[in-house]
Design a protein around this motif. Structure first.
Motif, PDB file in Angstrom:
ATOM      1  N   TRP A  23       0.845  -1.193   0.000  1.00 56.31           N
ATOM      2  CA  TRP A  23       0.000   0.000   0.000  1.00 56.31           C
ATOM      3  C   TRP A  23       0.881   1.243   0.000  1.00 56.31           C
ATOM      4  O   TRP A  23       1.941   1.252   0.635  1.00 56.31           O
ATOM      5  N   GLY A  24       0.415   2.280  -0.662  1.00 55.59           N
ATOM      6  CA  GLY A  24       1.061   3.575  -0.546  1.00 55.59           C
ATOM      7  C   GLY A  24       0.664   4.239   0.750  1.00 55.59           C
ATOM      8  O   GLY A  24      -0.215   3.763   1.477  1.00 55.59           O
ATOM      9  N   GLN A  25       1.260   5.372   1.024  1.00 55.43           N
ATOM     10  CA  GLN A  25       1.061   6.030   2.313  1.00 55.43           C
ATOM     11  C   GLN A  25      -0.216   6.851   2.381  1.00 55.43           C
ATOM     12  O   GLN A  25      -0.607   7.270   3.449  1.00 55.43           O
ATOM     13  N   GLY A  26      -0.862   7.082   1.254  1.00 57.30           N
ATOM     14  CA  GLY A  26      -2.097   7.854   1.246  1.00 57.30           C
ATOM     15  C   GLY A  26      -1.863   9.313   0.908  1.00 57.30           C
ATOM     16  O   GLY A  26      -0.831   9.889   1.249  1.00 57.30           O
ATOM     17  N   THR A  27      -2.842   9.894   0.249  1.00 60.16           N
ATOM     18  CA  THR A  27      -2.805  11.315  -0.075  1.00 60.16           C
ATOM     19  C   THR A  27      -4.190  11.897   0.195  1.00 60.16           C
ATOM     20  O   THR A  27      -5.209  11.310  -0.173  1.00 60.16           O
ATOM     21  N   GLN A  28      -4.219  13.022   0.871  1.00 60.49           N
ATOM     22  CA  GLN A  28      -5.486  13.621   1.319  1.00 60.49           C
ATOM     23  C   GLN A  28      -6.153  14.390   0.179  1.00 60.49           C
ATOM     24  O   GLN A  28      -5.513  15.228  -0.475  1.00 60.49           O
ATOM     25  N   VAL A  29      -7.412  14.112  -0.028  1.00 63.93           N
ATOM     26  CA  VAL A  29      -8.246  14.871  -0.956  1.00 63.93           C
ATOM     27  C   VAL A  29      -9.362  15.508  -0.155  1.00 63.93           C
ATOM     28  O   VAL A  29     -10.091  14.818   0.566  1.00 63.93           O
ATOM     29  N   THR A  30      -9.484  16.819  -0.254  1.00 67.67           N
ATOM     30  CA  THR A  30     -10.533  17.547   0.445  1.00 67.67           C
ATOM     31  C   THR A  30     -11.328  18.348  -0.577  1.00 67.67           C
ATOM     32  O   THR A  30     -10.748  19.139  -1.329  1.00 67.67           O
ATOM     33  N   VAL A  31     -12.636  18.124  -0.594  1.00 66.54           N
ATOM     34  CA  VAL A  31     -13.516  18.811  -1.527  1.00 66.54           C
ATOM     35  C   VAL A  31     -14.429  19.731  -0.738  1.00 66.54           C
ATOM     36  O   VAL A  31     -15.206  19.278   0.105  1.00 66.54           O
ATOM     37  N   SER A  32     -14.327  21.017  -1.006  1.00 62.69           N
ATOM     38  CA  SER A  32     -15.149  21.993  -0.287  1.00 62.69           C
ATOM     39  C   SER A  32     -16.435  22.265  -1.053  1.00 62.69           C
ATOM     40  O   SER A  32     -16.463  22.239  -2.278  1.00 62.69           O
ATOM     41  N   SER A  33     -17.472  22.567  -0.301  1.00 62.72           N
ATOM     42  CA  SER A  33     -18.783  22.808  -0.938  1.00 62.72           C
ATOM     43  C   SER A  33     -18.966  24.274  -1.275  1.00 62.72           C
ATOM     44  O   SER A  33     -18.191  25.122  -0.885  1.00 62.72           O
TER      45      SER A  33
END
Length: 122
Positions: free
Chosen positions: A112-122
């Motif tokens: 597994w990779g370490q992860g990357t944060q995706v944040t979607v604002s409304s």
């Protein structure tokens, strides 16, 4: 194989992001690749999968039509293009490598990779 995910960030609803997952080693083409995501307080869920050759892709209904997985074996990289993003797409996105088995099944991944944060604002 070691994986390094990148490309996450903050984006407004309706926007797009392309995630990348770079793999080390010379056996990348022998792995099926998947993207999963995990929102705060929720279980990790399948987002997209692609076979070793890249000829077959699979998506859950929740993202089908908005997400495209692709790979470049010559560059040891898998991508996740996400369009028409929604606030509910907010999560940490993980790439995973698997030699055998169903790409949508979280069990059996070799790395597994370490992860990357995706944040979607409304």
């Amino acid at each position: 194989v070691q994986l390094q995910a990148s490309g996450g960030g903050l984006v407004q609803a309706g926007g797009s992001l392309r995630l990348s997952c770079a793999a080390s080693g010379r056996t990348f083409s022998s792995y099926g690749m998947s993207w999963f995501r995990q929102a705060t307080g929720k279980e990790r869920e399948f987002v997209a999968g692609i076979t070793q050759s890249g000829h077959t892709t699979t998506y859950p209904n929740s993202v089908r039509g908005r997400v495209t997985i692709s790979r470049e074996n010559a560059k040891n990289t898998v991508y996740l293009q996400m369009n028409s993003l929604k606030p509910e797409d907010t999560a940490v996105y993980y790439c995973g490598a698997k030699r055998f088995g169903k790409l949508s099944d979280m069990k059996g991944f070799d790395s597994w990779g370490q992860g990357t944060q995706v944040t979607v604002s409304s």
